[in-house]
Design an enzyme around this catalytic site. Structure first.
Site, PDB file in Angstrom:
ATOM      1  NE  ARG A  21      -2.793  -0.974   3.437  1.00 47.18           N
ATOM      2  CZ  ARG A  21      -2.963  -2.121   4.072  1.00 47.18           C
ATOM      3  NH1 ARG A  21      -3.544  -3.146   3.431  1.00 47.18           N
ATOM      4  NH2 ARG A  21      -2.559  -2.293   5.309  1.00 47.18           N
ATOM      5  CB  CYS A  42      -8.171 -15.988  17.876  1.00 51.43           C
ATOM      6  SG  CYS A  42      -6.600 -15.182  18.300  1.00 51.43           S
ATOM      7  CE1 TYR A 279      14.108  -2.701  10.176  1.00 53.61           C
ATOM      8  CE2 TYR A 279      14.785  -3.859   8.177  1.00 53.61           C
ATOM      9  CZ  TYR A 279      14.776  -2.719   8.962  1.00 53.61           C
ATOM     10  OH  TYR A 279      15.418  -1.583   8.539  1.00 53.61           O
ATOM     11  CB  ALA A 280      12.093 -10.332  13.980  1.00 51.89           C
ATOM     12  N   GLY A 282       5.965 -10.337  15.500  1.00 47.69           N
ATOM     13  CA  GLY A 282       5.081 -11.422  15.917  1.00 47.69           C
ATOM     14  C   GLY A 282       5.500 -12.150  17.182  1.00 47.69           C
ATOM     15  CG  ASP A 283       3.003 -15.351  18.326  1.00 48.19           C
ATOM     16  OD1 ASP A 283       2.536 -14.225  18.575  1.00 48.19           O
ATOM     17  OD2 ASP A 283       2.301 -16.337  18.035  1.00 48.19           O
ATOM     18  CE1 TYR A 427     -27.162   4.928  33.174  1.00 49.44           C
ATOM     19  CE2 TYR A 427     -27.631   7.294  33.144  1.00 49.44           C
ATOM     20  CZ  TYR A 427     -27.941   6.012  33.580  1.00 49.44           C
ATOM     21  OH  TYR A 427     -29.003   5.805  34.406  1.00 49.44           O
ATOM     22  CE  LYS A 435     -20.771   5.306  42.166  1.00 49.75           C
ATOM     23  NZ  LYS A 435     -20.723   5.796  43.564  1.00 49.75           N
TER      24      LYS A 435
END
Length: 818
Positions: A21, A42, A279-280, A282-283, A427, A435
């Site tokens: 992009r 996930c 470069y790196a 993530g996990d 609210y 509250k």
């Protein structure tokens, strides 16, 4: 510019898309060892569980669609086996053919992710033992569940993925047990937050084995036997390993890249490794934690996506965007409940030596008077001087995510508890209260900082030295009669001022109520009336009881039992004869008071149905019926809404169809730790249980030695406790005979004689008593005197006092003292 990216999914795919992009002319190549480059990691458990129906929905982008849209050269089944930083080349091997070749790069991005931990447990490579990390793993598990229709499963590990797998297998109708070596699920959370999840496992009839590690897997026919460190064995048709993950750093290590303290790839603030132009994300990467400054790793998709975008900009525009790290915001759905965490917990801050305070708030998901409000518990950690917010944890049925996001935003922006007070939320009664719970947490924290009251954790309260403490229960007498802490004195809040003379000035005053609010008001009255050491139990009796109760749920599923349960007839619907009561949204003591008020308006023999969303009401209503003599016909917890049906009953009514008290209940006090007396106790108890009688055994003083666990852990004790421990038997197998013990020879002779005569050993009798549902109570007062702690007792023993025993004895027609 030529960019080479190793690995897809969150980090690598996001980097590639952002690169295109911002740089249409760049050459971008992505290598992925598997067939998928962008999928919803996930969502995998929910596809296995059938919640997500279509597999294609997990695939965010296919290699073809991603490559076409972003003009990226995507090469799947391509394993990068080495990096040559000097030549700026990588070597790739085809997974399908084994052929290798090299590819040059100007800038290289590593996004290898993490790999599941598989410790060297005997039998861990047996068939039908699975790990879950990618789509291929998911396909294997889904195919097994679909084709084999298994009845039982064991999930090893109770982190986020483990609990999500347990939920989804349970949703598929599989009988699930979860095994966790730690004392709680979701070990990154504080114990008070995990405790409600443990009780939820019991509601769902899901097995939970805590503080118990797997020592072996063994194939026995079609079943896998799972041996635990406690000596127990559970069985299952298949196993899910969710022990954890570790950064995949093999490629980085071999290339000579710096590996950090936590085992992840070291990167600087611009996400560049120790080697220029590599470069790196993530996990696999290590970065400084925003709060502690210490190295950490985040196995989360959100941070990986953010890193990918930042990195792409840095590679194209120069190093002008710093990665500020992740505070570890995570959330999970566990059956009907939701639990989330952000920032640092009390446990984490304590381990880092960071001074802090905590407070707990109970509140509704929205205004209590609007239908559908559900209770949640919120805990925050903060600096006791500046008020800087360090962390937040939330658990409940509804609205958890919203509050967690608010807390995370404040922490991420270095905010304080005063910022929580100023949060301006949307609210209206269906959505929140005027509250909000996060506002209330900020107000509570400010009160602590200003010294208006001292919070007391349930664990420190439990460790109190009773002779130095006055425990004050400020609930109503009706609540006190239902359930109370043994050594407490009840003076309800509205009568504190006229009873100040009953409260000693020379002791610490530890106050508790239902959830903490009334305790705070009482603490302010006492502090301003000259009492110096005043503490309020954080979260009140509700949190204390949950935290101190048995956390495991040891269910042993067998196929015979499961088949029997499958053919059970559904419980017939019970019609409510008189009225329905809506106590939803009311906090403690509201539901019980509403119940008391409503029962007075119906006739004897009529029934009422009461609905409440206070989690404590499930146990409260049973205790209330015991105390008042009314009949609890039915109770259930449906996604946090508790429904109870109660029949109004007049005590001693001649017309009552209820069974008379005492006809089937037997009680005994076990005072001795002599082997022969202990044998007599369990022979009588097991005999009564076999005849369908309800049996309660109350173990006090020396009798506590009978119910010590042979595998009891080492616990910290004071000097007197250690002395008692050395002088007393360690478990039932070490008990002496009352006569002819002869230095232990008599005991051995007795065991041999029992074996010859086919009489069960004492240990076997104790196990049978647990299996038969005999209620074993250990006397809390005796435990304190003799230095015995709950962790040393066999599983399934309840901790109580004289009041608990007398309640049982009052219903009994046989009471023995042994």
């Amino acid at each position: 510019m030529k960019y080479v990216i190793v690995g897809g999914v969150a980090g690598g795919a996001t980097t590639a898309a952002r690169l295109r992009r911002v740089d249409e002319k760049a050459e971008i190549i992505m290598f992925e060892k598997g067939p998928h480059i962008s999928y919803a990691n996930c969502g995998l458990p929910y596809y296995i569980g059938g919640v997500i129906k279509e597999r294609e929905k997990l695939l965010v982008q296919t290699p073809e669609s991603f490559g076409t849209r972003f003009n990226i050269d995507i090469r799947v089944y391509s394993l990068v086996t080495s990096i040559n930083p000097d030549k700026k080349q990588v070597t790739i091997t085809s997974v399908k053919t084994g052929d290798s070749y090299t590819e040059s790069y100007d800038k290289l991005v590593l996004s290898p992710g993490a790999s599941p931990v598989k410790p060297p447990i005997p039998g861990i490579d047996l068939p039908n033992i699975f790990t879950l990390r990618n789509v291929l793993d998911t396909d294997k598990i889904k195919a097994f569940v679909d084709d084999s229709t298994p009845r039982t499963a064991v999930v090893v590990g109770a982190g986020f993925i483990g609990l999500e797998m347990a939920e989804n297998l349970h949703h598929r109708g599989v009988n699930v047990s979860v095994v966790e070596a730690s004392p709680q699920v979701m070990n990154m959370m504080d114990s008070e937050i995990a405790a409600p999840l443990h009780h939820h496992f019991k509601d769902k009839k899901v097995g939970l084995f805590l503080k118990d590690a797997v020592t072996e897997f063994k194939q026995v026919g079609d079943i896998i036997q799972v041996a635990l460190s406690s000596g127990r064995i559970i069985q299952a048709d298949f196993i899910i390993l969710s022990i954890g993950v570790k950064p995949d750093t093999t490629l980085a290590k071999e290339a000579g890249l710096k590996i950090g303290e936590t085992g992840g790839v070291w990167v600087d603030e611009y996400l560049q490794t120790s080697v220029k132009d590599i470069y790196a994300v993530g996990d696999s990467i290590e970065f400084p934690h925003p709060i502690t400054g210490k190295p950490t790793i985040a196995f989360l998709a959100g941070p990986a996506n953010r890193q990918g975008r930042i990195l792409a900009d840095n590679m194209v525009y120069g190093h002008n965007r710093k990665y500020k790290g992740s505070i570890g915001t995570a959330i999970a759905k566990v059956f009907d409940m939701t639990a989330g965490i952000t920032g640092m917990t009390h446990r984490g801050l304590k381990a880092q030596g960071i001074k802090h305070d905590c407070t707990i708030v109970h509140a509704g998901s929205h205004a209590g008077y609007y239908p559908g409000s559900m209770q949640m518990m919120l805990k925050i950690s903060f600096d006791p001087e500046s008020g800087k917010l360090y962390g937040g944890q939330v658990i409940g049925y509804k609205g958890v995510d919203k509050r967690l996001d608010l807390l995370a935003t404040v922490i991420k922006n270095n905010g304080t508890i005063y910022d929580l007070q100023e949060i301006e939320h949307a609210y209206a009664p269906p959505f929140s209260s005027a509250k909000d719970p996060v506002n209330q947490a900020g107000y509570n924290a400010e009160n602590i900082i200003k010294g208006l009251f001292k919070p007391l954790s349930p664990f420190n309260f439990h460790k109190r030295i009773k002779k130095d403490v006055f425990v004050l229960d400020v609930r109503t007498p009706e609540e006190y009669a239902i359930d109370a802490i043994e050594d407490s004195v009840n003076i309800e809040l509205d009568k504190i001022r006229e009873n100040l003379d009953r409260i000693p000035h020379d002791k610490k005053i530890m106050i508790y109520c239902g959830v903490g609010l009334r305790g705070y008001v009482a603490a302010r009255i006492l502090k301003q009336s000259g009492f110096a050491e005043v503490f309020n139990l954080s979260g009140g009796l509700k949190v204390y009881k949950q935290a101190m109760a048995e956390q495991s749920n040891a269910i042993f599923f067998t196929h015979d039992q499961i088949q029997a349960e499958d053919v059970k007839a559904e419980m017939p619907k019970i019609e409510v004869k008189s009225m329905a009561v809506d106590a939803c949204g009311l906090q403690c003591p509201g539901p019980v008071l509403k119940l008391k008020e409503s029962i007075d308006s119906i006739e004897y023999g009529d029934r009422l149905e009461v609905k409440a969303t206070d989690p404590g009401f499930y146990n409260d209503v049973a205790s209330w019926c015991k105390v008042t003599g009314h009949r609890l016909v039915k109770r259930e917890n449906n996604a946090g809404e508790i429904t109870a049906i109660i029949e109004k009953f007049k005590k001693d009514s001649e017309n009552s169809t209820l069974p008379k008290a005492g006809t089937d209940h037997k009680t005994m006090v076990v005072f001795s730790d002599d082997m022969d007396r202990a044998l007599a106790s369990f022979v009588i108890a097991n005999g009564a249980a076999s005849m369908g009688k309800q049996v309660t055994m109350f173990f006090t003083f020396w009798g506590l030695n009978v119910i010590k666990d042979i595998n009891r852990p080492k616990v910290k004790k004071d000097m007197m406790g250690n002395m008692f421990d050395k002088m007393m038997p360690g478990h039932a197998g070490k008990l002496k005979l009352s006569n002819m013990n002869m230095g232990g020879m008599g005991r051995r002779m007795m065991k041999l004689r029992m074996k010859d005569k086919n009489v069960d050993a004492l240990e076997t009798m104790i196990h049978q008593a647990k299996k038969s549902g005999i209620n074993m109570i250990a006397c809390q007062m005796s435990m304190d005197i003799m230095g015995v702690q709950q962790e040393e007792l066999i599983e399934g023993v309840n901790i109580g006092g004289v009041a608990n025993y007398l309640e049982e004895a009052e219903q009994s027609n046989l009471n023995l003292f042994i």
